[in-house]
Motif scaffolding. Structure first.
Motif, PDB file in Angstrom:
ATOM      1  N   LYS A  73      39.712  39.876  41.569  1.00  0.00           N
ATOM      2  CA  LYS A  73      38.790  40.146  40.497  1.00  0.00           C
ATOM      3  C   LYS A  73      39.271  39.445  39.233  1.00  0.00           C
ATOM      4  N   PRO A  74      38.219  38.794  38.604  1.00  0.00           N
ATOM      5  CA  PRO A  74      38.299  38.071  37.434  1.00  0.00           C
ATOM      6  C   PRO A  74      39.197  38.747  36.067  1.00  0.00           C
ATOM      7  N   LEU A  75      38.823  40.219  36.207  1.00  0.00           N
ATOM      8  CA  LEU A  75      39.215  40.838  35.149  1.00  0.00           C
ATOM      9  C   LEU A  75      40.933  41.259  35.190  1.00  0.00           C
ATOM     10  N   TYR A  76      41.379  40.906  36.603  1.00  0.00           N
ATOM     11  CA  TYR A  76      42.584  40.970  36.726  1.00  0.00           C
ATOM     12  C   TYR A  76      43.653  39.610  36.899  1.00  0.00           C
ATOM     13  N   ASP A  77      42.904  38.626  36.356  1.00  0.00           N
ATOM     14  CA  ASP A  77      43.557  37.343  36.288  1.00  0.00           C
ATOM     15  C   ASP A  77      44.941  37.466  35.713  1.00  0.00           C
ATOM     16  N   GLY A  78      45.853  36.934  36.627  1.00  0.00           N
ATOM     17  CA  GLY A  78      47.249  37.284  36.041  1.00  0.00           C
ATOM     18  C   GLY A  78      48.245  35.996  35.379  1.00  0.00           C
ATOM     19  N   ARG A  79      47.044  34.987  34.915  1.00  0.00           N
ATOM     20  CA  ARG A  79      47.800  33.821  34.320  1.00  0.00           C
ATOM     21  C   ARG A  79      48.582  33.975  33.067  1.00  0.00           C
ATOM     22  N   PHE A  80      47.476  34.930  32.060  1.00  0.00           N
ATOM     23  CA  PHE A  80      47.757  35.192  30.907  1.00  0.00           C
ATOM     24  C   PHE A  80      49.076  35.941  30.680  1.00  0.00           C
ATOM     25  N   LEU A 109      42.117  47.485  30.310  1.00  0.00           N
ATOM     26  CA  LEU A 109      42.471  46.492  31.221  1.00  0.00           C
ATOM     27  C   LEU A 109      42.041  45.092  30.490  1.00  0.00           C
ATOM     28  N   PRO A 110      40.936  44.874  29.917  1.00  0.00           N
ATOM     29  CA  PRO A 110      40.591  43.470  29.272  1.00  0.00           C
ATOM     30  C   PRO A 110      41.782  43.289  28.309  1.00  0.00           C
TER      31      PRO A 110
END
Length: 611
Positions: A206-213, A517-518
């Motif tokens: 899910k894009p909300l949980y994108d771990g890159r940052f 979360l955001p």
């Protein structure tokens, strides 16, 4: 007049539900119908509600309601981004074979790595199996299908586009500073995210949980994992694992992923001895269970529990079997005929799951309507309720724990169920249905505090206090008394942008369930709002705290914060203890440690003793 009605309704409910009075067998009682017969105006939801507000599931036949998404049997290759160059992506050698990922603007990414063999065919309701090695190089440049689920509601565009039973995959995010072309000289802590979604929805991709940052900012390796959901992950049709479904497969999947991480994460630059598991809502429930499960003990070092719904009870074996029988009935299979159940198409399993979800499993445990599918107490893997385990010290107390809630968790649930104002009379019926003989004390405590004709605000606060805040505080204090390292927070910020990230208008101007979360994942743009400068500072501070915790087991570790938060002047986050006045970190644009603002209310719930 309204007070007289409330008393009459309480007396009626007390008479009907009184022990020893003639009544139907518990299995035959439909509490929803019963409540409506007493007060027809009461809006009682008779379909499942998703804790993570990601999806709602209703009848397949109702127009405008859920869609069964594209279902795949096997994944077809496709690029994630146009700017990714798979051929030049980082290459690693795991114990199962070579994997090639991609390098983005913030992190190296390895999407869709399998951690167990596909749970399909005869293995649909079996424990996850060891992964079979593959020849050649595995293409980890794009996410794979999410686990089986259905979607509906105002944010259906956030649902995964493709679902499959073949879904036991994980995504890995590695800071750009890690150079895969040279030998890795040092290893980084590992953050393992377990997504929420009421155990029926959600996805690691899910894009909300994108771990890159978060990976690049905190210098950690971030892992997001998928696990079986709904009936696929939690069906119980009998006791014999050879001839029936015995449930808790979703939790076993998570355990298998954690084991895979122990065996393989070093080649991604991660330290298997410094694994932190963290999750929100149903993900936090999962984290709490791993803190209780002995076989999970060597798989992680510490834990973060975000918005754990402590007071929503896990099912007993009896209730799980009852749900299984109802599920089988919807499929026209006998509950004891595992061959028939295994022959069902994925669509048929999902359809039966959704129809079954409209049933109350145990009408005298009303809160189960909020979590129809999910883990149950099987007596082996899971032996008791999470809140009971924490209060009795039946968990891995030596592990540091970061634990917190949002200040208005209940808003999204109450306003999601009741779309019209609720009178004092209606709220009395609803509270009595949940709390029964304790209802008068609860009403006496809360009614004087809320003067509005619409009592939804009062109900939302009761949900916040009873399900989330107060049992979390009680568990934290029990852990502290046992010598555990515990840090508590409350996320108390309202997004300034008018576009509400959750997509649900009643969360506007409320720090709802999941509102943090955001900020934690720095995914505001995905969540459809724009951060102001103070909000960006809040996001950075949260990342500093979570990162310091991952590195050292202490969110206020100055030694760790100076490494990746040099320019942040972070307020000290004291360890939760009675000597510090039970201070919690208030996470808002002016974050600060404070004494719990609702201690008197939580004292009331503690004394009531009904968690």
């Amino acid at each position: 007049m309204e007070s007289w009605h409330s008393l009459l309704l309480l007396c009626t409910l007390s008479f009907v539900l009184a022990p020893g009075e003639p009544r139907k067998n518990d299995d035959d009682i439909d509490l929803v119908s019963f409540l409506r017969s007493i007060y027809p105006g009461l809006l009682v939801r008779n379909r499942p509600f998703v804790i993570d507000q990601d999806f709602e599931i209703n009848s397949l036949k109702e127009p405008g309601h859920p869609q069964i998404l594209s279902i795949t049997e096997e994944t077809k290759d496709k690029p994630v981004n146009q700017d990714t160059k798979v051929a030049s992506g980082p290459l690693v050698l795991t114990k199962d074979g070579h994997i090639r990922g991609v390098s983005g603007d913030k992190a190296h990414i390895f999407y869709g790595i399998p951690y167990a063999d596909p749970p399909v065919g005869a293995y649909r309701w079996k424990a996850p199996r060891a992964l079979s090695p593959w020849p050649g190089v595995y293409d980890a440049s794009f996410p794979r299908a999410a686990c089986m689920q259905a979607c509906a509601g105002p944010i259906i565009e956030e649902c995964p586009q493709t679902v499959s039973e073949d879904c036991l995959h994980l995504n890995i995010f590695v800071p750009l500073e890690v150079n895969f072309s040279t030998p890795l000289l040092s290893s980084l802590p590992v953050l393992v995210w377990i997504h929420g979604g009421d155990f029926i929805a959600g996805s690691a991709s899910k894009p909300l949980y994108d771990g890159r940052f978060i990976s690049n900012f905190t210098r950690t390796v971030v892992v997001n994992l998928e696990y079986r959901l709904g009936a696929f992950g939690f069906l119980v049709s009998g006791k014999d694992p050879h001839t029936s479904a015995v449930g808790n497969y979703g939790i076993l999947d998570q355990q298998a992923a954690l084991l895979w991480i122990q065996r393989n994460i070093a080649v991604f630059g991660g330290d298997p001895s410094k694994v932190t598991i963290f999750g929100e809502s149903a993900g936090a429930q999962s984290v709490s269970l791993h803190l209780m499960i002995q076989s999970s003990k060597p798989l992680f070092r510490q834990a973060v529990l975000q918005s754990l719904p402590f007071s929503i009870p896990l099912k007993t074996r009896h209730d799980a079997l009852k749900l299984g029988k109802e599920f089988a009935k919807q499929t026209n299979c006998s509950v004891s005929d595992i061959v028939c159940l295994l022959s069902l198409t994925p669509q048929a399993v999902l359809a039966a799951q959704m129809k079954t979800s409209s049933k109350l499993v145990n009408p005298f445990r009303f809160l189960e309507v909020f979590e129809t599918w999910g883990p149950y107490i099987d007596g082996e893997l899971i032996k008791e309720q999470a809140v009971t385990a924490f209060l009795k010290g039946h968990w891995q107390k030596e592990k540091p724990v970061l634990l917190g809630t949002t200040s208005e968790e209940g808003v999204i649930f109450v306003y999601g169920i009741f779309n019209k104002p609720i009178s004092a009379v209606e709220s009395t019926v609803y509270i009595t249905a949940i709390f029964k003989q304790h209802a008068l004390k609860i009403l006496h405590k809360y009614l004087p505090l809320y003067k509005d004709a619409d009592r939804r605000g009062m109900l939302a606060q009761i949900v916040t206090d009873y399900i989330f805040l107060c049992p979390s505080r009680r568990s934290a204090r029990a852990g502290t008394a046992a010598g555990s390292g515990v840090w508590m927070y409350v996320f108390d910020h309202v997004a300034s942008d008018h576009r509400v990230w959750s997509g649900l208008t009643f969360c506007y101007q409320h720090p709802c369930h999941g509102a943090e979360l955001p900020f934690l994942f720095n995914s505001a743009s995905v969540a459809n709002f724009t951060m102001s400068a103070p909000e960006k500072l809040l996001s950075n501070r949260m990342l500093c705290y979570w990162g310091a915790f991952a590195h050292s087991g202490d969110p206020s570790s100055r030694a760790q914060q100076t490494i990746f938060c040099r320019e942040q002047r972070l307020p000290v986050w004291p360890r939760y203890s009675d000597t510090s006045g039970w201070l919690v970190m208030n996470l808002t644009v002016r974050s600060h440690a404070q004494v719990g603002t609702r201690n008197h209310i939580c004292d009331f719930w503690d004394k009531l003793g009904i968690y």
